[in-house]
Each structure stands twice: as C-alpha cells, then as structure tokens.
Design a protein around this motif. Structure first.
Motif, short mmCIF file in Angstrom:
data_model
loop_
_atom_site.label_atom_id
_atom_site.label_comp_id
_atom_site.label_asym_id
_atom_site.label_seq_id
_atom_site.Cartn_x
_atom_site.Cartn_y
_atom_site.Cartn_z
N ASP A 139 0.82 -1.21 0.00
CA ASP A 139 0.00 0.00 0.00
C ASP A 139 0.86 1.26 0.00
O ASP A 139 0.48 2.28 -0.60
CB ASP A 139 -0.91 0.01 1.23
N ALA A 140 2.01 1.22 0.65
CA ALA A 140 2.88 2.40 0.71
C ALA A 140 3.32 2.83 -0.68
O ALA A 140 3.50 4.02 -0.94
CB ALA A 140 4.09 2.12 1.59
N TYR A 141 3.49 1.86 -1.59
CA TYR A 141 3.95 2.16 -2.95
C TYR A 141 2.80 2.13 -3.97
O TYR A 141 3.06 2.28 -5.17
CB TYR A 141 5.02 1.17 -3.37
N GLY A 142 1.59 1.92 -3.50
CA GLY A 142 0.45 1.86 -4.42
C GLY A 142 0.51 0.67 -5.35
O GLY A 142 0.08 0.76 -6.50
N ARG A 143 1.01 -0.46 -4.84
CA ARG A 143 1.14 -1.67 -5.65
C ARG A 143 0.15 -2.73 -5.20
O ARG A 143 -0.37 -2.70 -4.08
CB ARG A 143 2.57 -2.22 -5.56
N ASP A 144 -0.09 -3.69 -6.09
CA ASP A 144 -1.07 -4.74 -5.78
C ASP A 144 -0.53 -5.77 -4.79
O ASP A 144 -1.31 -6.46 -4.12
CB ASP A 144 -1.50 -5.46 -7.06
N GLY A 145 0.77 -5.92 -4.69
CA GLY A 145 1.34 -6.89 -3.78
C GLY A 145 2.80 -6.59 -3.51
O GLY A 145 3.37 -5.64 -4.05
N THR A 146 3.40 -7.41 -2.67
CA THR A 146 4.81 -7.25 -2.30
C THR A 146 5.58 -8.48 -2.72
O THR A 146 5.09 -9.61 -2.58
CB THR A 146 4.95 -7.04 -0.78
N ALA A 147 6.78 -8.27 -3.23
CA ALA A 147 7.67 -9.37 -3.59
C ALA A 147 8.97 -9.22 -2.80
O ALA A 147 9.42 -8.12 -2.52
CB ALA A 147 7.96 -9.39 -5.09
N LEU A 148 9.54 -10.35 -2.46
CA LEU A 148 10.81 -10.41 -1.74
C LEU A 148 11.85 -11.04 -2.65
O LEU A 148 11.69 -12.18 -3.09
CB LEU A 148 10.66 -11.23 -0.46
N LEU A 149 12.90 -10.28 -2.96
CA LEU A 149 14.02 -10.80 -3.76
C LEU A 149 15.13 -11.20 -2.79
O LEU A 149 15.71 -10.35 -2.11
CB LEU A 149 14.51 -9.74 -4.74
N VAL A 150 15.44 -12.48 -2.73
CA VAL A 150 16.46 -13.02 -1.84
C VAL A 150 17.74 -13.24 -2.64
O VAL A 150 17.73 -14.02 -3.62
CB VAL A 150 16.01 -14.33 -1.18
N HIS A 151 18.82 -12.58 -2.26
CA HIS A 151 20.12 -12.76 -2.90
C HIS A 151 20.79 -13.95 -2.22
O HIS A 151 21.38 -13.81 -1.13
CB HIS A 151 20.97 -11.50 -2.75
N VAL A 152 20.72 -15.12 -2.83
CA VAL A 152 21.27 -16.33 -2.20
C VAL A 152 22.79 -16.28 -2.27
O VAL A 152 23.37 -16.22 -3.36
CB VAL A 152 20.76 -17.60 -2.91
N PRO A 153 23.48 -16.29 -1.12
CA PRO A 153 24.94 -16.19 -1.13
C PRO A 153 25.58 -17.54 -1.43
O PRO A 153 24.96 -18.60 -1.25
CB PRO A 153 25.27 -15.73 0.28
N THR A 154 26.82 -17.50 -1.86
CA THR A 154 27.57 -18.74 -2.02
C THR A 154 28.01 -19.25 -0.66
O THR A 154 28.10 -18.49 0.31
CB THR A 154 28.82 -18.50 -2.90
N GLY A 155 28.25 -20.54 -0.60
CA GLY A 155 28.78 -21.13 0.64
C GLY A 155 27.75 -21.56 1.64
O GLY A 155 28.10 -21.89 2.78
N LEU A 156 26.47 -21.56 1.28
CA LEU A 156 25.45 -22.01 2.22
C LEU A 156 25.50 -23.53 2.33
O LEU A 156 25.44 -24.25 1.32
CB LEU A 156 24.06 -21.59 1.77
N GLY A 157 25.55 -24.04 3.56
CA GLY A 157 25.49 -25.48 3.78
C GLY A 157 24.07 -25.98 3.68
O GLY A 157 23.11 -25.20 3.54
N PRO A 158 23.87 -27.30 3.74
CA PRO A 158 22.53 -27.87 3.62
C PRO A 158 21.54 -27.31 4.64
O PRO A 158 20.39 -27.03 4.29
CB PRO A 158 22.77 -29.37 3.83
N ALA A 159 21.95 -27.14 5.90
CA ALA A 159 21.03 -26.65 6.92
C ALA A 159 20.60 -25.21 6.62
O ALA A 159 19.42 -24.86 6.76
CB ALA A 159 21.68 -26.73 8.30
#
Length: 353
Positions: A139-159
């Motif tokens: 609503d703050a931006y007058g948009r129909d919805g919100t999207a979350l862009l996740v920048h997945v880093p390198t080096g993440l283990g399975p957990a």
C-alpha cells in the motif's frame, strides 16, 4: 511479451535459475509500472540464522519508516499528542475494513509509527504480522502486492539452504508474498520450483559491460535488507541521504531540490531514479552506498552518468562515507555547481534579450 517479474507465479516461492540477483535489482530501480513493491534480503553465509524472524523484524522496520504513506489521512496528524493516537487508530480501523488486514494489528502498527516506537511487534502471531506487513508495504507504494528478492549467497550449507527455503515458503504461504530466490544454486533443496527467465536486451548488455570494469573496493557492508525510497523524500534507510537533507534544509539556494525523482531519459526510453536533483538547473547528485561497488551496479552507474551528461546534466557522486564524514564540504560543492549553472543560464537569457 511478459515482463520478467510476471513469469514466476505470484504468492509462491520460486528459484530464478541462472540469474544474477544484482541484475534484477538494477532493473527494479526505479520500480517499473506494473511490478509489485519489491524488498530485498541479502543474507550472508554463516549468518542466515532464523530468516523468518529476521525478515519480519525488517519488514516491521520498513513499515514504520514508510508511515504515513500506507495510511491515507495520517499525513495530517502532527504526532501522538492530543487526539493523535485515537485518530490514527480510527484511520487504521477504517483502512482495515476495506482490506483483509487484521484491524487490531494495523491499529497497533499505526500507533507505534505515530509515536516513533519500534517495540511491540511481538504482540501478534507471526502469521498475522507477515500478512499485515506485506499488505502495508504494498500500500505504501500503491502496488497490488509485495515481492521479496532473496540474494542467495555462495557457501550455504545444507542446513542454511533448508532454513532459507523454508522461510521463503512460509512467507509466501502466510504473508502472501511473492518470493524470488536468485544467486548461488540451492543444490541441496529440491522443493523450490526453478523458473527460467528471459531477460531484456538492456540487462544482458549491461552484464556484458560489467565484465570489463573494475569497480572500487570498500569495507562498508551491504545492508541486510533494503526497500525502495519514496519519491520526494530521502531514503528512509539511508543515514547519508538524511544527513545531506538536514545540511541542505537551511539554505535558500537549495530550494526546489527533489529527492528520489524519476527521470524519463530521452535516450532509448530509459527511466532513472535520481537520488537528488535540481531539475530546473540540470544538477544531479548520487549518494552511493556499498551496493554501488557491485560490478553490475557500477556498470549501470557509468552508463547512466553518460546518458545524463549527454542531455545536459552535471552529475556529482559522493559515497555514504563522504557525506557522513563532512556534509558541509558536500553542501559547498553543490552550492558552487548550482551557482555556476545558474550564472550561465542568466547570461544566456540576458544575451537572448
């Protein structure tokens, strides 16, 4: 042809295969027409922790900073004194009645925003907070919805991969957020649907240019969470922009400035968001945070500067550190440039008459 953000399914978590999230971030600044309100999460390997808790806290912080843009009528309230609190709670109740947002949550959020308080967000269950905060940001931006862009880093283990994807799915389900994961492969997780994207030529061309540039280095970390600025105001999550605005405010010569102004460039139909500008004087100021050292952003900055200069603008760039260390020196440079531009304009006008 569908734009790239229309391809992944809404209100779902998707992995955008083979796409650099920084390239998407460049294309989302400024937010294109028709796109959702996009917030961004930059976790680092080894510090993923509990992404749901982190993201709900960051979304809450963003909602408080964006007030009163998401609550019509609240812009006329001067603070919590007098009838301010009952009035803002009444406005929130009215807004909630027109949406699916839980009324008591919205009233509590509005009161905290009016009081300038960050505490109190744990009063409601996480599911209520997720859905309410996602709606408020949109609503703050007058948009129909919100999207979350996740920048997945390198080096993440399975957990950590499992924790991040669980958070993405939970937010999509409970908050009705559209979640895009992009970056390093999620090679130990198989339940997030991969979505291939076809990016427009200007983005693929920018990626090619970035390979030949050597951006500057620095030690300032990229913020964990970012959200778009509101037009006409300094970024709420930028101490440097707020500091510069306070330094400019007392000066008469600094009038008619615009913060985070959208400029439709005549060349190739490109649209830019200018951190600070004086449109009548052709002066553009960019306040560069650590994300501008990223190769793709650095390449985009160089391209923008050339286009703006070709169309008669002077562009000054300062880092966050420069503004915060000596705002007076930055203000003096701006005064000199504006004086020079205005003197030239006056001489030309005088000659024509």
């Amino acid at each position: 042809m569908a734009r790239w953000w229309e391809v992944p399914p809404p209100s779902r978590a998707s992995y955008l295969a083979g796409v650099d999230p920084e390239l998407l971030a460049v294309d989302l600044d400024p937010l294109p027409d028709g796109a959702p309100a996009v917030v961004q999460f930059h976790p680092t390997a080894g510090t993923v922790g509990d992404p749901v808790d982190v993201l709900l806290g960051e979304l809450d912080r963003a909602a408080l900073a964006l007030f009163p843009a998401w609550l019509p009528g609240a812009e006329h309230l001067e603070g919590p004194q007098g009838y301010g609190v009952p009035a803002v709670r009444a406005l929130a109740a009215e807004a909630a009645s027109r949406s699916r947002t839980f009324g008591p949550f919205l009233a509590d959020l509005a009161e905290r925003a009016l009081r300038g308080r960050a505490s109190g967000r744990l009063r409601f269950p996480a599911e209520v907070r997720a859905a309410g905060l996602a709606r408020v940001v949109a609503d703050a931006y007058g948009r129909d919805g919100t999207a979350l862009l996740v920048h997945v880093p390198t080096g993440l283990g399975p957990a950590s991969q499992a924790s991040l994807t669980h958070a993405a799915e939970w937010l999509a389900h409970c908050g009705r957020l559209t979640v895009w994961l992009a970056g390093a492969p999620l090679d130990t997780v198989d339940r997030i649907r991969p979505v291939p994207l076809i990016l427009p030529p200007h983005l693929t061309g920018l990626a090619a240019q970035a390979q030949h540039l050597d951006p500057p280095t620095g030690t300032e970390p990229v913020p964990v969470f970012t959200f778009p600025p509101l037009s006409g105001q300094p970024r709420h999550d930028s101490a440097a922009e707020s500091t510069l605005e306070r330094a400019l405010a007392p000066h008469e010569w600094a009038r008619d400035r615009r913060w985070n102004h959208t400029y439709d460039g005549p060349l190739l139909g490109l649209t830019y968001r200018l951190d600070l500008c004086w449109p009548a004087d052709g002066v553009v100021v960019e306040v560069d945070g650590p994300e501008h050292r990223q190769p793709l952003r650095f390449a985009d900055d160089r391209q923008r500067d050339v286009h703006l200069q070709l169309h008669g603008h002077d562009v000054l760039r300062f880092t966050n550190d420069q503004v915060l260390a000596d705002p007076g020196a930055v203000v003096e440079k701006l005064r000199q440039l504006l004086h020079q531009r205005r003197s030239v304009k006056e001489r030309i006008a005088h000659a024509e008459h």
